[in-house]
Write a protein that holds these residues in place. Structure first.
Motif, PDB file in Angstrom:
ATOM      1  N   ALA A   1       0.829  -1.213   0.000  1.00 35.85           N
ATOM      2  CA  ALA A   1       0.000   0.000   0.000  1.00 35.85           C
ATOM      3  C   ALA A   1       0.863   1.262   0.000  1.00 35.85           C
ATOM      4  O   ALA A   1       0.548   2.246  -0.651  1.00 35.85           O
ATOM      5  CB  ALA A   1      -0.924  -0.012   1.209  1.00 35.85           C
ATOM      6  N   ALA A   2       1.958   1.252   0.741  1.00 33.85           N
ATOM      7  CA  ALA A   2       2.838   2.422   0.793  1.00 33.85           C
ATOM      8  C   ALA A   2       3.646   2.494  -0.491  1.00 33.85           C
ATOM      9  O   ALA A   2       4.044   1.483  -1.055  1.00 33.85           O
ATOM     10  CB  ALA A   2       3.773   2.314   1.986  1.00 33.85           C
ATOM     11  N   GLU A   3       3.864   3.698  -0.976  1.00 30.68           N
ATOM     12  CA  GLU A   3       4.672   3.868  -2.185  1.00 30.68           C
ATOM     13  C   GLU A   3       6.132   3.562  -1.889  1.00 30.68           C
ATOM     14  O   GLU A   3       6.644   3.855  -0.816  1.00 30.68           O
ATOM     15  CB  GLU A   3       4.543   5.308  -2.689  1.00 30.68           C
ATOM     16  N   LEU A   4       6.793   2.969  -2.828  1.00 31.32           N
ATOM     17  CA  LEU A   4       8.214   2.704  -2.717  1.00 31.32           C
ATOM     18  C   LEU A   4       8.953   3.903  -3.301  1.00 31.32           C
ATOM     19  O   LEU A   4       8.699   4.295  -4.432  1.00 31.32           O
ATOM     20  CB  LEU A   4       8.565   1.421  -3.471  1.00 31.32           C
ATOM     21  N   THR A   5       9.846   4.500  -2.522  1.00 31.51           N
ATOM     22  CA  THR A   5      10.451   5.768  -2.935  1.00 31.51           C
ATOM     23  C   THR A   5      11.959   5.698  -3.128  1.00 31.51           C
ATOM     24  O   THR A   5      12.603   6.720  -3.284  1.00 31.51           O
ATOM     25  CB  THR A   5      10.131   6.868  -1.904  1.00 31.51           C
ATOM     26  N   ALA A   6      12.531   4.516  -3.115  1.00 29.70           N
ATOM     27  CA  ALA A   6      13.977   4.383  -3.319  1.00 29.70           C
ATOM     28  C   ALA A   6      14.305   4.458  -4.806  1.00 29.70           C
ATOM     29  O   ALA A   6      13.437   4.333  -5.664  1.00 29.70           O
ATOM     30  CB  ALA A   6      14.458   3.048  -2.757  1.00 29.70           C
ATOM     31  N   ILE A   7      15.565   4.661  -5.099  1.00 26.32           N
ATOM     32  CA  ILE A   7      16.059   4.521  -6.466  1.00 26.32           C
ATOM     33  C   ILE A   7      16.649   3.119  -6.566  1.00 26.32           C
ATOM     34  O   ILE A   7      17.536   2.749  -5.803  1.00 26.32           O
ATOM     35  CB  ILE A   7      17.134   5.572  -6.800  1.00 26.32           C
TER      36      ILE A   7
ATOM     37  N   SER B   1      23.902  -6.760 -19.106  1.00 27.04           N
ATOM     38  CA  SER B   1      25.051  -5.907 -18.771  1.00 27.04           C
ATOM     39  C   SER B   1      24.750  -4.419 -18.857  1.00 27.04           C
ATOM     40  O   SER B   1      25.604  -3.603 -18.511  1.00 27.04           O
ATOM     41  CB  SER B   1      26.292  -6.243 -19.619  1.00 27.04           C
ATOM     42  N   ASP B   2      23.546  -4.026 -19.310  1.00 26.81           N
ATOM     43  CA  ASP B   2      23.165  -2.613 -19.270  1.00 26.81           C
ATOM     44  C   ASP B   2      22.896  -2.207 -17.830  1.00 26.81           C
ATOM     45  O   ASP B   2      22.455  -3.014 -17.002  1.00 26.81           O
ATOM     46  CB  ASP B   2      21.889  -2.356 -20.084  1.00 26.81           C
ATOM     47  N   PHE B   3      23.130  -0.930 -17.513  1.00 23.85           N
ATOM     48  CA  PHE B   3      22.827  -0.374 -16.195  1.00 23.85           C
ATOM     49  C   PHE B   3      21.403   0.190 -16.247  1.00 23.85           C
ATOM     50  O   PHE B   3      21.087   1.006 -17.115  1.00 23.85           O
ATOM     51  CB  PHE B   3      23.823   0.728 -15.835  1.00 23.85           C
ATOM     52  N   VAL B   4      20.546  -0.277 -15.329  1.00 20.81           N
ATOM     53  CA  VAL B   4      19.130   0.098 -15.307  1.00 20.81           C
ATOM     54  C   VAL B   4      18.850   0.832 -14.001  1.00 20.81           C
ATOM     55  O   VAL B   4      19.302   0.405 -12.936  1.00 20.81           O
ATOM     56  CB  VAL B   4      18.254  -1.174 -15.409  1.00 20.81           C
ATOM     57  N   SER B   5      18.084   1.946 -14.062  1.00 17.57           N
ATOM     58  CA  SER B   5      17.807   2.736 -12.869  1.00 17.57           C
ATOM     59  C   SER B   5      16.413   3.352 -12.940  1.00 17.57           C
ATOM     60  O   SER B   5      15.979   3.806 -14.000  1.00 17.57           O
ATOM     61  CB  SER B   5      18.855   3.857 -12.760  1.00 17.57           C
ATOM     62  N   GLY B   6      15.715   3.358 -11.794  1.00 19.12           N
ATOM     63  CA  GLY B   6      14.394   3.977 -11.735  1.00 19.12           C
ATOM     64  C   GLY B   6      13.847   3.960 -10.321  1.00 19.12           C
ATOM     65  O   GLY B   6      14.434   3.367  -9.408  1.00 19.12           O
ATOM     66  N   GLY B   7      12.717   4.602 -10.127  1.00 16.97           N
ATOM     67  CA  GLY B   7      12.084   4.654  -8.806  1.00 16.97           C
ATOM     68  C   GLY B   7      11.463   3.319  -8.438  1.00 16.97           C
ATOM     69  O   GLY B   7      10.907   2.626  -9.288  1.00 16.97           O
ATOM     70  N   GLY B   8      11.558   2.965  -7.183  1.00 13.11           N
ATOM     71  CA  GLY B   8      10.991   1.701  -6.723  1.00 13.11           C
ATOM     72  C   GLY B   8      11.478   1.367  -5.336  1.00 13.11           C
ATOM     73  O   GLY B   8      11.552   2.238  -4.478  1.00 13.11           O
TER      74      GLY B   8
ATOM     75  N   ASN C   1       8.562   1.142  -9.634  1.00 18.01           N
ATOM     76  CA  ASN C   1       7.210   1.689  -9.677  1.00 18.01           C
ATOM     77  C   ASN C   1       6.746   1.726 -11.128  1.00 18.01           C
ATOM     78  O   ASN C   1       7.510   2.078 -12.019  1.00 18.01           O
ATOM     79  CB  ASN C   1       7.178   3.106  -9.097  1.00 18.01           C
ATOM     80  N   HIS C   2       5.478   1.385 -11.353  1.00 18.88           N
ATOM     81  CA  HIS C   2       4.967   1.334 -12.727  1.00 18.88           C
ATOM     82  C   HIS C   2       4.905   2.706 -13.378  1.00 18.88           C
ATOM     83  O   HIS C   2       4.909   2.827 -14.587  1.00 18.88           O
ATOM     84  CB  HIS C   2       3.593   0.665 -12.768  1.00 18.88           C
ATOM     85  N   TYR C   3       4.847   3.774 -12.587  1.00 17.86           N
ATOM     86  CA  TYR C   3       4.711   5.121 -13.132  1.00 17.86           C
ATOM     87  C   TYR C   3       6.063   5.838 -13.237  1.00 17.86           C
ATOM     88  O   TYR C   3       6.138   6.952 -13.738  1.00 17.86           O
ATOM     89  CB  TYR C   3       3.767   5.952 -12.265  1.00 17.86           C
TER      90      TYR C   3
END
Length: 138
Positions: A40-46, A97-104, A127-129
């Motif tokens: 329920a709580a949003e995940l706010t880490a990178i 081997s690609d570097f992937v980054s996003g909110g989650g 996060n999906h958004y």
């Protein structure tokens, strides 16, 4: 009625999980948020790391500063097997081997979906958004 709803929800989750990975070529199934109840709580880490893939076992991981984690990919993410390409809903792509980054963030245990190669530890999720950035491997 309750049993029918439970069976229906389970069937939907299984169908969605099986349908993931419909990029061009042979499909590579992925655990995605559409088949996983998120907290329920949003995940706010990178969440960031190097994409690793085991084609034989059907596994995807992120190799991060915190360790290696199985991944629950955002809604709309698909993959193909040979050569392996991960395609996000916005059309961007990642390869091994690609570097992937996003909110989650990290889930302390796996959600109620089959995650190949899951070892009982935490699972990374995006996060999906949240946009996911990809830095191609050299």
């Amino acid at each position: 009625m309750r049993r029918a709803a439970s069976v229906g929800a389970t069937l939907v989750a299984v169908v969605l999980f099986a349908a993931c990975g419909e990029a061009e070529g042979e499909a590579f199934p992925l655990p995605t948020q559409e088949a996983v109840p998120m907290p329920a709580a949003e995940l706010t880490a990178i969440v960031s790391g190097v994409l690793e893939v085991d084609l034989e076992r059907g596994c995807t991981w992120l190799d991060t500063e915190r360790g290696r984690y199985e991944v629950v990919w955002p809604h709309g993410t698909t993959a193909k097997r040979d050569p392996f390409v991960l395609r996000f809903a916005d059309g961007s792509e990642a390869r091994p081997s690609d570097f992937v980054s996003g909110g989650g963030g990290w889930l302390s245990r796996a959600p109620a979906v089959s995650i190949p190669c899951y070892d009982g530890g935490a699972v990374a999720t995006f996060n999906h958004y949240s946009p996911i950035e990809v830095e191609p491997a050299e």
